[in-house]
Structures are given as C-alpha cells and as structure tokens.
Design an enzyme around this catalytic site. Sequence first.
Site, PDB file in Angstrom:
ATOM      1  N   ASP A 419      -4.376   6.028   6.861  1.00 61.77           N
ATOM      2  CA  ASP A 419      -3.377   4.974   6.669  1.00 61.77           C
ATOM      3  C   ASP A 419      -4.413   4.083   5.201  1.00 61.77           C
ATOM      4  OD1 ASP A 419      -5.539   4.371   8.073  1.00 61.77           O
ATOM      5  OD2 ASP A 419      -5.396   3.343   9.947  1.00 61.77           O
ATOM      6  N   GLU A 424      -3.227   0.780   0.419  1.00 65.10           N
ATOM      7  CA  GLU A 424      -3.955   0.740  -0.441  1.00 65.10           C
ATOM      8  C   GLU A 424      -2.490   1.150  -2.324  1.00 65.10           C
ATOM      9  OE1 GLU A 424      -5.668  -1.633  -0.916  1.00 65.10           O
ATOM     10  OE2 GLU A 424      -7.221  -1.175   0.844  1.00 65.10           O
ATOM     11  N   GLU A 447       0.276  -7.953   2.092  1.00 65.53           N
ATOM     12  CA  GLU A 447      -0.378  -7.053   3.344  1.00 65.53           C
ATOM     13  C   GLU A 447       0.092  -7.076   3.822  1.00 65.53           C
ATOM     14  OE1 GLU A 447      -4.160  -6.361   3.263  1.00 65.53           O
ATOM     15  OE2 GLU A 447      -4.306  -6.969   0.912  1.00 65.53           O
ATOM     16  N   HIS A 515      -4.611 -12.078   4.885  1.00 65.25           N
ATOM     17  CA  HIS A 515      -5.131 -11.048   5.891  1.00 65.25           C
ATOM     18  C   HIS A 515      -4.520 -12.213   6.972  1.00 65.25           C
ATOM     19  CE1 HIS A 515      -7.051  -8.989   1.866  1.00 65.25           C
ATOM     20  NE2 HIS A 515      -6.790  -8.060   3.222  1.00 65.25           N
TER      21      HIS A 515
END
Length: 930
Positions: A419, A424, A447, A515
Amino acid sequence: MNHRSRTPRALGVGITAALSLVLAASPALAGPTADPDPVPGLVAGEGTATPQLVTGLAEAAPGSPADAARAYLAAHSDRYRIDPGQLTEIGTERAADGRTTVRFEQRHGGLQVFGAQYLVHLVGEGAEQRVESVGGKYFTGLTAPTTPAVPAPILRERALDALKDPRARAGAAVEDRGLVVLPGGAGRLAQHFTLTAADPDGGDRLVREVYVDATVGVVALAHDARAPYPMGGAGGVGAKAGAKAGAKAGAKAAAGSAARDGAAAGAAAGVEPATGTAPDAFGRSVKVNVGRLPDGSYQLTDLTRSAAISTYDAAGRDSEDFKGTIPADSAPAHSAGPDFPASTGTSGATNAHLNAGTVYDFYRNRLGREGLDGKGGPITSVVNVTFGGQQIPNAYWDGSKMVYGGGGPTYQPFAVALDVAGHEMTHGVISNSAALAYVGQSGAMNEAIADYFGNAIEVTARGQSMNDPKAALLGEDLCRTGTPEECAGRRLDDRRSTVTDYVGAGLDVDSGGVHLNSTIFGGALWDIRRTLDPLTADRLIYRALTGYLTPLDDFVDGRNAVFAAGRALNLNRAQLRTVEKAFDAHGIRAGWQSRVGLDSRPLLRDISTTMASPAAANGHWVMMSNTETLSKTALFTGSTSGSGTPTRLSPEDGRYHGWAATDGTSAAWVAVGPDAQGVFGMELLTGPLSGGSIRSLYRSANQQPGDLRVSGNELVFRTTDFATDQTTIHLYRNGTQAAEIPLPQGHSAAGLAFKDGIIAWSEQWAVGDDYAFAPTVYSIAAGKVVAQYPGTDGAGGTDPQLAGGRLLWKETPADRSKKSSIRSGALDGSGVTEVLSADSPVAARGLSFTASDQAVTVEQPGSKPGSGWTNAALPKLWQLPVTGGTPQRLSCNRGSQVFAAADQGTRVVWLDATAGRTDLVVRDRPAGSC
C-alpha cells in the site's frame, strides 16, 4: 506517506488561500425537483469570469480533439472568456470508454500560470464528436509583466530569507525553478526556488518552495514540502489507450504489446529480459523479472511491461545524492547470477521491484493506464537511502521516482508495504495528471487519492474484503513490533469530517495540513469504495483525477469532480446518491467553513500573503492582503467592530504596500518597488484612515524603514546602515523629521514601541561570543534614555510594549530549556513585576504578546506532540489583565491563531486558520475555558 514531520519554527498565515485561489464552488443546478440531480450543471468561477465547471453539454466539435476543444472555446468566448492564444495543450487522454479529455495549461506571455489548467471533455469521433463538459481554473484579466525587474542574485537572496534560521540558510542549496505567474487579479511574476537545507535541530531535511515576486523582490508565497512536487502542469497527461478495460482479448493483446515494447527498450540498452530469484525482506525466495547484461550478470530491471521497471539499492547513500536524477555511478541492484544475494531482500529492493510491477498491473489492467506517466515511461525505485547517516523511516515520491528509507529497528524497509508503494507511485500518476498542488486542501486531496489507490491496490492484490477492518489501514505491515492498528500511518475509516475535525494549520505545519486533513477527503472516497462496486469506484475516482481535477482544487471542487466523472461513466441515480451521502458524511459540501463553530467575527477573509500581520488601535485595524483587482499587495483598513466594508488605503501604483502601523486615526506603512520613474526603492508613506492625501516621509534604495509606530502627529521608525551597522531611530512630527536617536556603535534596536511621548526598544549588543538584550525607555521631552532593564542570569528582554503607563517586555533565559516570561516595569526603571510567570502553563520559550492598557494577550506557540499535530497543538491565544492574573482562552476556535494585535480594552484582532483558510478575525473579550 509521512510517518514523521519536523517541528516548525514558525507558523504560516495561510493555506491554499495564500494565493487567493480557494474558489468555493456553489453549484447552480437546474430547476428544483423532488429528487434533484447531485451532479452540478454549472459552478461559477470566483475571482475570474471563466466558469469552473459546466456539465450537460452536447455541442458538435469535429476534428482532432485538441483542435476541436480549442475551436469550441474560441467559438464561445462570450461564455468562457478564454483567449485560446493563452492555452497550451499539455495532454490528451482517450479513456477506455471512448471519451477524450484535452488538458490545457494557461500561459501568460509564454509563462506558466501557477495551477491554471482548463479541460475539455469530448465524446464520439469524427463528425459525431461533441463536447459534453468543460472545467478547470482559467484566470481572466492577467496583465503582470513577464520580465523580472529585480536582478537574479537579489531574488536568490530573498528566497533564502524564507528560511528563518540562519544556520539553515548558511548551508542551503538553492534550485532555480524558473519564472511563473501567480494568479489572482492582474497576476504576479515570480521566480520559483526550491530550497533544501539540513534541519539545524536535527530533524528531517528541510525542503521549502519559495516564490519571490520578480518585480519588487519580496517573497510572495513560501511553504514547506516533505519532497518537491511539480507545481502544476508538469509532464504529459496520458497515452491514447485504445483497448477497453475488462475486455480479455484486448487486455492480452495490450499486455503482449507492452512486453514487446519493454523488451525493445531493454534491447536498445543491451539488456535482455530474464527471470531470476531473490529473497524478499522476510527471507522468502521469490521469482523476479530481471534483465541480463551483455557480460552475463543480472540486474533488477523488469522488461516484461511497456514501462521498464528498475530498482536501485542506494546501499546507505544519502538521499540527496538521488535528488532529481540517478547518480552516474549508480546502477540497478546487481547480481553475478540469476539468484540475487540476501542483501537484495534486507535492503527492500526485492519488495520494491515486485510491488512496482503489481502497481503497474493495477493501473494497466484495471484502469487502462500505461505506467505512471500514462505513456509507458520508465518506473524507477530507489531503496535503502539515508539522511545524515541515519536510516529514514519514510518513503516519498520525489517528482520522478519512488524513494524508500531502509526503516530501522522500529520499521521494516519502507518498500515492504504494497500500500505504501501504491501510495507513492500514485503520487506519480497525480503529478502527471491533475498535478494537485502540495499545499492546503489541494495537497490534502493529493495525499487522499494516493491513500485511496495505495489501499485499493493492496486489497485487490490480496483479494481482501472491503469489510476487513485492516483494509482501511495504510502502512500496517511496516512495523517490526506492535499490532497493524498501532503501526498504520493513517486509516481511511476514521470518520473525520470538515465540520468537526479539519485541522486549521498554517503553511509551515505540514504544508497547510496536507497529511493532517487527508483522511477527511480520503475517507469519503473509501466510503464510496465500500458502498459501490470496488471496480466502479476505482474507475470513478481515477476518472475524476485524470479528467476533472486541476492543481488548485479544494475539497468541494473534488466533490464536484467525482460527480462529473460519475455522469461521464453513466452512474445511475442510486449510485450518485451513494456518492453524495459519502461526501455529506464527511462534511464535504459547499459552505462547510461556515459550520465549524467559530466564536470570532471575520473582518477580512482569505488573507493572501505570508508576510502579513495586522495592526489595530482605537477601534480600527490595518492589514495588507491581495485583492481581486490588484496585482500587488495592498493595504486595507476597517472597523474592529466589523461594521462597514473594508477599504483600500494604499494607492494602486504597482508596488507592495504593507508593514503598517496605526493609532486608529492615521496609518504609516512601507511601499516597496519601482516608483513612477522606474527607480527601485523603499518608501515610507502615511495617510488618514478615513481617506485623503498620502504623504511620503522617507525613501531609500537599500534601507527599509522598520518597526513603524504612530501616535497622533508623531511617527517613529528605525533604519540600519548596512555598511556601518549603525542603527538610528527617527522621530517625525507633522511630516518632518524632528530628531534622530543614534544608538551607541555596535548596538542595534528592535521592537519599537511608542506612546505619549515615550519611545521604547530592545537594545542589543555583543558580549563576548553572546549577545545582551535590554528593554530601553527614551523620553522625547527629556531627549535622552531614562531607563533600561538589563536581564539577569543570562536572560534578555525583547518585544517591548507600552501599556497602562508602564513598559512590558518578554524575558527569555539564555538556557534554552527554560521558558520565557512577561515582565512589567515603571518608565523610570523601577518597580519590576511579573505579569506572566515562566511557571505558567501558558508560558513558552517562543511566546509573543500584544497589550492594551487593560489586557495582555499571549500567543502560545504551537508544539507538536509525539502523536502528531492536532488542532489543540496549534498556536492559541490567551488573555490576562495587564497587571497579571489567571490567563483565559481568548477564543475557542480550534485552528491556528497567530499575529494578534490588541485594540481597546480586551478586544483583539488576529489571523485565524480554523475554517480552512486564513481570515482576519476579532473578539471583544475572552471566551474563558474551552
């Protein structure tokens, strides 16, 4: 992926709103019905005449897709206000269902307009081709110059100023990324720099994106980034994939073609496709696709797909060595024979290589995408990098490849987790499609989408049920000890909502919360996957990403993009309702900012400069910000009661206007830039808040007046002659210089205060290898210094303020482990008392304060706990009596509260980021406990 973020030294004042680009979507739907269509028909642009989204079209557009799209926009210039001459095609993608998306980038004078992309969606072919929707960000009215007026060395030095710590500046690497036009109003020409520096406090390497206005030489925008992202429009958008996803024969043919393409690329490089074995990170022997070199040795290069997949082992080299391009002396992980050594597994190289292939297959077979760039370009991974000789417990996409840390005693090599690899690599897909800017809400969506596909790839490869509690975890396999739930960096089923959970962070905290707020949007996407068929959901989110999102979109734009993609994919009404419920459950709907429970009143919305701090006095505020009609920063004023409409105070002369002071009747400020004759300089201006003539008091080509303070018909400021280091304090009365107060040679002043004929400052001078600081009081009537308060036990007094007939200052011990306090003294040097003790829970080393004659308002700086940033850990304001007492929370707003300015009594204005943007707000009295 980000398991660790550095602690910032300063908090920014904006998020995406720093560019005046948060374009709140307000869908204008067709006439009301009992069951309205959730797909927006029209979303108007804000700050531009061009609509942000138009769906439900069916207009003929024959010809090649790009030509047809351009001709359509030109033929409807009255509707879209788009100049086709400003559009550059950056990609055309034909989806598996036959729909085509043409993505244009806006250019101004040949320069990229930051984040400005406009998309045209077509269906059919040839004479039957028609436009079905358009949308994106196109900024009308740009008139910014395209040639810098400031020399390149000065622009570079100004960029370095964005690193506040001189230790970081000293060793920083500066990468010039070229000119770009920042949108909003007439636009701003800016030089984009990426600064990379070691963290002086031993944290992660600092990477900062800085945009310096190239016409006046001041920083227009700066934000931290974990890794550099292409900031809009980088790379192509996709290949023309003809095979339909899900058609077995087509998929087999495409796979065969891809293998031949990869083999051809390998042959051209002298590498032949081969198979071998390698141990994974857990010591298991697995089969791997590799390349055989002419000398008979092997390397981790997979040539069985159209995108050649290569995996490098950095063998502990510093991550900076792999920044941008692979070093010339580095090659993919190597073996003398087809059976690779144990180090290939312990470094994470084997897992990175296998995971890259799995991610490629997911995008190719499930979504019809040829590689990360959509054109079968090479896919590169680098494992086992370090930072400062230490293992990096992290992974990131650096703009061209995946980079994985080797983990350490706590974490497995970061390449182990599928994952994480999918996350990425999805950043690579994003940077080659929507290129969502890595800041604020657009960065959080960046993100979120990476999280979504990272997890979707893993659960698909494992055959995992969406009802499995572990399905929503990201990075749960990385820890060497502990449960998956304890290990996971994020979880997409955390049920967070904008209204209750949005973290109102400034730009210097996680790039505005990229994030911190990602699972709000990512959770909505994951709910869609749980409630719809997973394949349908994957295609829906992918179509929204590649066909509808643009770099500066916010959460509501993202919602609209998903709905528009749903219409294009022919989702039925029930499916669209499911999507609607998912977004509603996470508070992602137009106007969510008004529902976060603010206890303050807004005075000026969407503060658009990171250099801004307000001034306030006697019922009025003064603040610099951008406007919809100005290309530069202007000065605004208004009532602190919130009555009336803010008015522009500074003239529209093409310069930056800011750094203001006010006494509530008049204001003084600095204008920076070339004057009417084109001569660059810094000019001190003053004028009444009610409007009227503006007077020039001081001008210099290289000395900016600092610490302006106004009191009635008098004004004080300081200058420093950089040739001699001589600091002088200037007193002006009725517009004419009345006195100069030179400081002793080698002494400097900062933090001027001025009231009722008294000037105060913090005087600084060298003492051996250290510095001494002393609050100093000067009487204009006496013409001399009448009091000075030297620190004790190595402490130093800074930030003096005059309030209640006394001098207040911040006392900071030389011992960095000790907190600062706030002290007060009589104007004759006697009677020192403590207003806020260093033992107070509110005290902190980095505190700042503002004071009226009645109250002191303390800004308690943010401090990230070990569990990560939260709203509670962001800067907060506290108030106590000017004579001392128990501090009370000024406001219960949950986000960042910075740059407070005291007005009268207990009224305070400040910059607040709670609502997903930065606003100037006010409260009349403390909220008490929260």
